[in-house]
Structures are given as C-alpha cells and as structure tokens.
Write an enzyme that holds these catalytic residues in place. Sequence first.
Site, PDB file in Angstrom:
ATOM      1  N   ARG A  57      -6.185  -6.063 -11.734  1.00  0.00           N
ATOM      2  CA  ARG A  57      -5.432  -6.684 -12.838  1.00  0.00           C
ATOM      3  C   ARG A  57      -5.920  -8.109 -13.100  1.00  0.00           C
ATOM      4  NH1 ARG A  57       0.920  -6.058 -12.233  1.00  0.00           N
ATOM      5  NH2 ARG A  57       0.671  -7.480 -10.482  1.00  0.00           N
ATOM      6  N   LYS A  82       7.776  -0.081 -11.953  1.00  0.00           N
ATOM      7  CA  LYS A  82       9.233  -0.002 -11.835  1.00  0.00           C
ATOM      8  C   LYS A  82       9.946  -0.823 -12.919  1.00  0.00           C
ATOM      9  CE  LYS A  82      11.094  -1.958  -8.212  1.00  0.00           C
ATOM     10  NZ  LYS A  82      12.009  -3.044  -8.576  1.00  0.00           N
ATOM     11  N   ARG A 131      18.093  -3.893  -0.943  1.00  0.00           N
ATOM     12  CA  ARG A 131      16.773  -3.999  -0.321  1.00  0.00           C
ATOM     13  C   ARG A 131      16.843  -3.788   1.189  1.00  0.00           C
ATOM     14  NH1 ARG A 131      14.252  -7.123  -4.649  1.00  0.00           N
ATOM     15  NH2 ARG A 131      12.139  -7.661  -4.305  1.00  0.00           N
ATOM     16  N   ARG A 148       1.980  -6.522   0.922  1.00  0.00           N
ATOM     17  CA  ARG A 148       3.209  -6.292   0.135  1.00  0.00           C
ATOM     18  C   ARG A 148       3.658  -4.841   0.264  1.00  0.00           C
ATOM     19  NH1 ARG A 148       1.305  -8.487  -5.510  1.00  0.00           N
ATOM     20  NH2 ARG A 148       3.270  -7.691  -6.325  1.00  0.00           N
ATOM     21  N   ARG A 165      -4.114 -13.146 -10.083  1.00  0.00           N
ATOM     22  CA  ARG A 165      -3.018 -13.790  -9.351  1.00  0.00           C
ATOM     23  C   ARG A 165      -3.318 -13.743  -7.857  1.00  0.00           C
ATOM     24  NH1 ARG A 165       2.696 -11.185 -10.959  1.00  0.00           N
ATOM     25  NH2 ARG A 165       2.779 -11.081  -8.710  1.00  0.00           N
TER      26      ARG A 165
HETATM   27  P1  AMP Z   1      11.958  -9.476  -7.670  1.00  0.00           P
HETATM   28  O1  AMP Z   1      11.917  -9.968  -9.075  1.00  0.00           O
HETATM   29  O2  AMP Z   1      12.750  -8.210  -7.473  1.00  0.00           O
HETATM   30  O3  AMP Z   1      10.590  -9.384  -7.026  1.00  0.00           O
HETATM   31  O4  AMP Z   1      12.750 -10.597  -6.837  1.00  0.00           O
HETATM   32  C1  AMP Z   1      12.269 -11.914  -6.719  1.00  0.00           C
HETATM   33  C2  AMP Z   1      12.822 -12.537  -5.440  1.00  0.00           C
HETATM   34  O5  AMP Z   1      14.264 -12.575  -5.507  1.00  0.00           O
HETATM   35  C3  AMP Z   1      12.517 -11.748  -4.172  1.00  0.00           C
HETATM   36  O6  AMP Z   1      11.247 -12.064  -3.644  1.00  0.00           O
HETATM   37  C4  AMP Z   1      13.632 -12.190  -3.252  1.00  0.00           C
HETATM   38  O7  AMP Z   1      13.399 -13.466  -2.701  1.00  0.00           O
HETATM   39  C5  AMP Z   1      14.814 -12.311  -4.216  1.00  0.00           C
HETATM   40  N1  AMP Z   1      15.557 -11.040  -4.282  1.00  0.00           N
HETATM   41  C6  AMP Z   1      15.578 -10.137  -5.297  1.00  0.00           C
HETATM   42  N2  AMP Z   1      16.368  -9.078  -4.992  1.00  0.00           N
HETATM   43  C7  AMP Z   1      16.854  -9.322  -3.753  1.00  0.00           C
HETATM   44  C8  AMP Z   1      17.705  -8.618  -2.862  1.00  0.00           C
HETATM   45  N3  AMP Z   1      18.233  -7.412  -3.186  1.00  0.00           N
HETATM   46  N4  AMP Z   1      17.989  -9.181  -1.654  1.00  0.00           N
HETATM   47  C9  AMP Z   1      17.496 -10.385  -1.316  1.00  0.00           C
HETATM   48  N5  AMP Z   1      16.663 -11.097  -2.082  1.00  0.00           N
HETATM   49  C10 AMP Z   1      16.332 -10.580  -3.301  1.00  0.00           C
END
Ligand code: AMP
Length: 226
Positions: free
Chosen positions: A127, A13, A88, A172, A161
């Site tokens: 990975r 993505k 989300r 996940r 990781r």
């Molecule tokens: P990501 O890089 O999209 O995996 O986001 C990293 C972290 O940011 C996630 O694990 C959440 O804790 C927080 N986060 C990102 N997008 C959102 C969202 N739309 N709503 C709430 N928390 C978010």
Amino acid sequence: MRLLLIGPPGAGKGTQAVRLAAHLSIQHISTGDLFREHIAQGTELGQNADKHIRAGRLVPDEVTVGVIEECLARPDTERGFLLDGFPRNPAQAEALDGILADTGSGLDAVLNLEIPDAEVISRIAGRRLCRQDREHIFHVDHNPPEVAGTCAVCGGELYQRDDDREATVRRRLEVYGSETALVLDHYRAQGLVTTVSALGRVQEVLDRALAAIGKGRVAASGTSSN
Ligand code: AMP
C-alpha cells in the site's frame, strides 16, 4: 439487528462496517472513532485515552466499557448497531454481555472476517499513500500509479506508512490473533460466530456477509458457522 464485526488489519473491516450498517439501517459504533472524537473535542476522557493510544496500548477496560455503555443507551441504537473494534478482550466481551442483558437484549451474530496472513501482508505491505490526500491510496501490484512514487490523482508524493512495513504487519497480525482468539472463543461458546471470507471485491464480501446473517440476496458461499 445487533452485530459485532471482527477482522484483522487489512481485511477491509472498516469498509465493510460502514456498508453493512448503512444497508441494515443500524448504527456503526467504532470505539476507535469514539476515542478520536473525544480527543478532537479535548474531553477529559479523550485526554486519558490519547495517552494510551499514542503509546500503542489498549485504552483501559473501564474507560472503554464506559464509552460503549453510554453509546448503547442512546435512542439511535434502538434499531440495532454494529460494533467495530469492541470487544477486544474477554473482559470487555463479558461487560458487553452484562450491558445487553440489562436491556433485555443480546447479540444476533458475530461476523468474523477471515483472510490468509499472506494476503494481508501483500495488501498492506504494497500500500502507498499520498502525502497530500490520505484518500488517494495505491498498491504497487493491484493498483499501481502510472508514475512510480507519484499520486495519479493529484501528483503528490506517495509513501509507505511505517506500520505498513512487512515486519510490522506480521507483528500486528500476531497481536490481533492473540487478542481476538479469546473473544471468538467467548462467542463460539454462545453459538454466535459466523466466519466469512474477506477475499474478493468489496461488494462480493458485503454480499457474503449479508447472506451469512440472513439479509442477503445471494447464497452464503464462502461462509461457515464456527
Ligand atoms: P482502532 O481505530 O480500532 O484501530 O482503534 C485505535 C486505538 O483506540 C487502538 O489502538 C486502541 O488504543 C484504542 N481502542 C480502540 N478500541 C478499543 C478497545 N475495544 N479497547 C481498548 N482500546 C481500544
């Protein structure tokens, strides 16, 4: 063009988001990146978000929606945007509908990257990352280094990781499925969802995604409206 990109971990993505936004000359807005910027700058919002991110929780909706609202008010999003990692949950989707309605606009499409769980598990669980440079990435089957456990670019040690282990990847995927199912339902009701297969090479998936939103050169094989 105003787009939303949805896809499970391992679907590519992030890679597609960057390419789609560049191709369409629109802003790529990732809530995860926005939070990381705030954290790096040490803002109050960043310190608050950091607590939740470190605990493996979502950042509270009011904080997240506020960040997006501020971002969508910037002039550089007037030509369009691609949202990545937001919304989300249904509450965030409704908040986004409200923000866009206030500006007299709406989303043009929701691109749903689809990939079988078994493929995600094979992609992620195999990975291996280099301890010296995060961009040196290998795969035990699809892109193995010449010497097992050693980075073929710089000689650094390769490692897996913690959250790339199979049991964690399955967890996940479950979280992703339950989180996004409701978001997809929200947009299906508005007839906005286009599902695109995330199998194949980066360029193939990109071509499919562009075709699915009417911006491609090739026929929209591997896509469906649902
Ligand atoms: P990501 O890089 O999209 O995996 O986001 C990293 C972290 O940011 C996630 O694990 C959440 O804790 C927080 N986060 C990102 N997008 C959102 C969202 N739309 N709503 C709430 N928390 C978010």
